[in-house]
Design a protein around this motif. Sequence first.
Motif, PDB file in Angstrom:
ATOM      1  N   ALA A  58     -49.526  62.030  23.803  1.00 23.58           N
ATOM      2  CA  ALA A  58     -49.231  60.872  22.951  1.00 23.58           C
ATOM      3  C   ALA A  58     -48.837  59.642  23.744  1.00 23.58           C
ATOM      4  CB  ALA A  58     -48.109  61.225  21.972  1.00 23.58           C
ATOM      5  N   VAL A  59     -48.735  59.749  25.059  1.00 24.47           N
ATOM      6  CA  VAL A  59     -48.137  58.675  25.859  1.00 24.47           C
ATOM      7  C   VAL A  59     -48.892  57.363  25.729  1.00 24.47           C
ATOM      8  CG1 VAL A  59     -47.565  57.921  28.189  1.00 24.47           C
ATOM      9  CG2 VAL A  59     -47.087  60.274  27.499  1.00 24.47           C
ATOM     10  N   VAL A  60     -50.210  57.387  25.841  1.00 18.20           N
ATOM     11  CA  VAL A  60     -50.983  56.139  25.834  1.00 18.20           C
ATOM     12  C   VAL A  60     -50.796  55.394  24.514  1.00 18.20           C
ATOM     13  CG1 VAL A  60     -53.303  55.153  25.893  1.00 18.20           C
ATOM     14  CG2 VAL A  60     -52.664  56.948  27.519  1.00 18.20           C
ATOM     15  N   GLU A  61     -50.974  56.084  23.404  1.00 23.78           N
ATOM     16  CA  GLU A  61     -50.843  55.406  22.109  1.00 23.78           C
ATOM     17  C   GLU A  61     -49.410  54.958  21.849  1.00 23.78           C
ATOM     18  OE1 GLU A  61     -50.995  57.904  18.457  1.00 23.78           O
ATOM     19  OE2 GLU A  61     -51.434  59.565  19.823  1.00 23.78           O
ATOM     20  N   GLU A  62     -48.432  55.744  22.299  1.00 21.80           N
ATOM     21  CA  GLU A  62     -47.035  55.381  22.084  1.00 21.80           C
ATOM     22  C   GLU A  62     -46.625  54.176  22.928  1.00 21.80           C
ATOM     23  OE1 GLU A  62     -44.616  57.150  19.714  1.00 21.80           O
ATOM     24  OE2 GLU A  62     -46.721  57.003  19.122  1.00 21.80           O
ATOM     25  N   ASN A  63     -47.150  54.067  24.129  1.00 26.75           N
ATOM     26  CA  ASN A  63     -46.882  52.868  24.930  1.00 26.75           C
ATOM     27  C   ASN A  63     -47.368  51.613  24.224  1.00 26.75           C
ATOM     28  OD1 ASN A  63     -45.575  54.028  27.148  1.00 26.75           O
ATOM     29  ND2 ASN A  63     -47.476  54.358  28.276  1.00 26.75           N
ATOM     30  N   GLU A  64     -48.548  51.690  23.643  1.00 29.56           N
ATOM     31  CA  GLU A  64     -49.086  50.526  22.931  1.00 29.56           C
ATOM     32  C   GLU A  64     -48.247  50.217  21.695  1.00 29.56           C
ATOM     33  OE1 GLU A  64     -51.275  48.557  24.108  1.00 29.56           O
ATOM     34  OE2 GLU A  64     -52.124  49.801  25.714  1.00 29.56           O
ATOM     35  N   TYR A  65     -47.831  51.265  20.998  1.00 29.79           N
ATOM     36  CA  TYR A  65     -46.983  51.091  19.813  1.00 29.79           C
ATOM     37  C   TYR A  65     -45.680  50.372  20.184  1.00 29.79           C
ATOM     38  CZ  TYR A  65     -43.787  52.343  16.020  1.00 29.79           C
ATOM     39  OH  TYR A  65     -42.854  52.294  15.011  1.00 29.79           O
ATOM     40  N   MET A  66     -45.042  50.835  21.272  1.00 30.36           N
ATOM     41  CA  MET A  66     -43.778  50.232  21.683  1.00 30.36           C
ATOM     42  C   MET A  66     -43.961  48.792  22.142  1.00 30.36           C
ATOM     43  SD  MET A  66     -40.855  51.661  21.369  1.00 30.36           S
ATOM     44  CE  MET A  66     -39.967  50.645  22.542  1.00 30.36           C
ATOM     45  N   TYR A  67     -45.026  48.538  22.859  1.00 26.86           N
ATOM     46  CA  TYR A  67     -45.274  47.191  23.367  1.00 26.86           C
ATOM     47  C   TYR A  67     -45.360  46.193  22.202  1.00 26.86           C
ATOM     48  CZ  TYR A  67     -47.308  43.476  26.217  1.00 26.86           C
ATOM     49  OH  TYR A  67     -47.544  42.279  26.865  1.00 26.86           O
ATOM     50  N   ASP A  68     -46.079  46.586  21.168  1.00 26.80           N
ATOM     51  CA  ASP A  68     -46.221  45.709  19.990  1.00 26.80           C
ATOM     52  C   ASP A  68     -44.914  45.608  19.209  1.00 26.80           C
ATOM     53  OD1 ASP A  68     -48.877  45.310  20.659  1.00 26.80           O
ATOM     54  OD2 ASP A  68     -49.629  46.862  19.299  1.00 26.80           O
ATOM     55  N   LEU A  69     -44.215  46.741  19.072  1.00 19.78           N
ATOM     56  CA  LEU A  69     -42.982  46.753  18.291  1.00 19.78           C
ATOM     57  C   LEU A  69     -41.900  45.882  18.923  1.00 19.78           C
ATOM     58  CD1 LEU A  69     -41.543  48.103  15.833  1.00 19.78           C
ATOM     59  CD2 LEU A  69     -40.690  49.815  17.456  1.00 19.78           C
ATOM     60  N   CYS A  70     -41.797  45.934  20.229  1.00 19.79           N
ATOM     61  CA  CYS A  70     -40.753  45.158  20.908  1.00 19.79           C
ATOM     62  C   CYS A  70     -40.951  43.656  20.742  1.00 19.79           C
ATOM     63  CB  CYS A  70     -40.703  45.530  22.387  1.00 19.79           C
ATOM     64  SG  CYS A  70     -40.016  47.171  22.701  1.00 19.79           S
ATOM     65  N   GLU A  71     -42.173  43.235  20.560  1.00 19.33           N
ATOM     66  CA  GLU A  71     -42.428  41.820  20.303  1.00 19.33           C
ATOM     67  C   GLU A  71     -41.906  41.396  18.932  1.00 19.33           C
ATOM     68  OE1 GLU A  71     -43.523  39.309  22.097  1.00 19.33           O
ATOM     69  OE2 GLU A  71     -43.565  40.620  23.853  1.00 19.33           O
ATOM     70  N   GLN A  72     -41.739  42.356  18.044  1.00 16.58           N
ATOM     71  CA  GLN A  72     -41.296  42.059  16.682  1.00 16.58           C
ATOM     72  C   GLN A  72     -39.792  42.164  16.499  1.00 16.58           C
ATOM     73  OE1 GLN A  72     -43.537  44.562  13.919  1.00 16.58           O
ATOM     74  NE2 GLN A  72     -45.206  44.695  15.411  1.00 16.58           N
ATOM     75  N   ILE A  73     -39.112  42.951  17.352  1.00 12.96           N
ATOM     76  CA  ILE A  73     -37.678  43.214  17.175  1.00 12.96           C
ATOM     77  C   ILE A  73     -36.919  42.639  18.372  1.00 12.96           C
ATOM     78  CG2 ILE A  73     -35.929  45.009  16.902  1.00 12.96           C
ATOM     79  CD1 ILE A  73     -38.053  46.738  15.587  1.00 12.96           C
ATOM     80  N   PRO A  74     -36.155  41.588  18.171  1.00 14.47           N
ATOM     81  CA  PRO A  74     -35.522  40.883  19.296  1.00 14.47           C
ATOM     82  C   PRO A  74     -34.642  41.753  20.188  1.00 14.47           C
ATOM     83  CG  PRO A  74     -35.403  39.553  17.307  1.00 14.47           C
ATOM     84  CD  PRO A  74     -35.922  40.889  16.889  1.00 14.47           C
ATOM     85  N   SER A  75     -33.946  42.726  19.627  1.00 15.80           N
ATOM     86  CA  SER A  75     -32.981  43.500  20.415  1.00 15.80           C
ATOM     87  C   SER A  75     -33.609  44.678  21.152  1.00 15.80           C
ATOM     88  CB  SER A  75     -31.874  44.035  19.500  1.00 15.80           C
ATOM     89  OG  SER A  75     -32.394  44.973  18.572  1.00 15.80           O
ATOM     90  N   LEU A  76     -34.897  44.892  20.968  1.00 20.34           N
ATOM     91  CA  LEU A  76     -35.561  46.083  21.498  1.00 20.34           C
ATOM     92  C   LEU A  76     -36.397  45.741  22.728  1.00 20.34           C
ATOM     93  CD1 LEU A  76     -35.423  48.952  20.288  1.00 20.34           C
ATOM     94  CD2 LEU A  76     -37.687  48.542  19.291  1.00 20.34           C
ATOM     95  N   TYR A  77     -36.241  46.565  23.777  1.00 14.80           N
ATOM     96  CA  TYR A  77     -37.000  46.411  25.020  1.00 14.80           C
ATOM     97  C   TYR A  77     -37.623  47.754  25.384  1.00 14.80           C
ATOM     98  CZ  TYR A  77     -34.754  41.884  25.465  1.00 14.80           C
ATOM     99  OH  TYR A  77     -34.329  40.597  25.228  1.00 14.80           O
ATOM    100  N   GLN A  78     -38.648  47.714  26.221  1.00 15.51           N
ATOM    101  CA  GLN A  78     -39.478  48.896  26.448  1.00 15.51           C
ATOM    102  C   GLN A  78     -39.381  49.461  27.861  1.00 15.51           C
ATOM    103  OE1 GLN A  78     -43.689  48.072  26.223  1.00 15.51           O
ATOM    104  NE2 GLN A  78     -44.272  50.233  26.157  1.00 15.51           N
ATOM    105  N   TRP A  79     -39.345  50.806  27.918  1.00 12.12           N
ATOM    106  CA  TRP A  79     -39.736  51.544  29.112  1.00 12.12           C
ATOM    107  C   TRP A  79     -41.181  51.973  28.912  1.00 12.12           C
ATOM    108  CZ3 TRP A  79     -36.515  51.414  33.048  1.00 12.12           C
ATOM    109  CH2 TRP A  79     -35.125  51.381  32.840  1.00 12.12           C
ATOM    110  N   VAL A  80     -42.087  51.605  29.800  1.00 12.58           N
ATOM    111  CA  VAL A  80     -43.461  52.091  29.687  1.00 12.58           C
ATOM    112  C   VAL A  80     -43.504  53.471  30.342  1.00 12.58           C
ATOM    113  CG1 VAL A  80     -44.197  50.850  31.798  1.00 12.58           C
ATOM    114  CG2 VAL A  80     -45.897  51.614  30.122  1.00 12.58           C
ATOM    115  N   VAL A  81     -43.989  54.449  29.604  1.00 13.80           N
ATOM    116  CA  VAL A  81     -43.978  55.834  30.057  1.00 13.80           C
ATOM    117  C   VAL A  81     -45.232  56.117  30.879  1.00 13.80           C
ATOM    118  CG1 VAL A  81     -43.856  58.245  29.326  1.00 13.80           C
ATOM    119  CG2 VAL A  81     -42.662  56.472  27.993  1.00 13.80           C
ATOM    120  N   ILE A  82     -45.036  56.748  32.024  1.00 14.23           N
ATOM    121  CA  ILE A  82     -46.174  57.142  32.865  1.00 14.23           C
ATOM    122  C   ILE A  82     -46.232  58.660  32.954  1.00 14.23           C
ATOM    123  CG2 ILE A  82     -47.072  57.193  35.228  1.00 14.23           C
ATOM    124  CD1 ILE A  82     -46.231  54.360  35.601  1.00 14.23           C
TER     125      ILE A  82
END
Length: 249
Positions: A58-82
Amino acid sequence: KNIKAIDFHSHFNHGHPSDSGENELYRCDLDFVLKMNEAANVEKTICSTFASVLDPNAVVEENEYMYDLCEQIPSLYQWVVIDPRTEETFKQAKRMLHTRKCLGIKLHPPLHGYSTEEYGEQLFSFADEMNAVVQIHPEFAPYLYLKYTDKYENMTLDIAHMADDDFLRAVRESKRGNVYLDTSGSASMFNNIVEAACEQGLSERVLYGSDTYAVGFQRGRIEYSPISDADKEKILRANALRLFPSLAD
């Protein structure tokens, strides 16, 4: 209390089939996490989804999900999973890292089912190339990661779930001072682990994190510890800002 904390290590469910479940008594959906953050004066959170660490597929799709979500929620930042066996995750990291909301790399060898012994050079040389902060769920004694952190000067390693002197040893023996620990998970409940880190002069290398446990409980572990206010400030906020100055914006 009055310190606006930065949660360096968190996860949440969002309904993915690989999520940890929807047990109402163990809620960690995003809405609940954000409400707990507000109650505990946690200003910003750096996180990855539960599914991305539980399911290597699920890593690839979840990284994309988080990347988009963090742009919408000011307090949220991302770790990109490898996952080192999935080349696309390296490509995502190259594209996402050092953008406005993606701050670092997340590795979870135990749940993803690979060995750092086999993939460590590939992972940490990449992190060095990217000047990245890496958060890892350790699979063995934390000081064994020093062979990578001492070799690669342009990367920083946050070893999650500080629990015992093996963690503190990793910081004490780091030649470059590029090893940090975070307080996430249940291990920080141990009576003297946070205090021992401060007594040994390591408070500048300790980061507040909640993982998936109640944010108020985790913050209270630092807030009501018999350590100095200066050390509390470092753990709850200042150390994270030193690693990621953009969080001050």
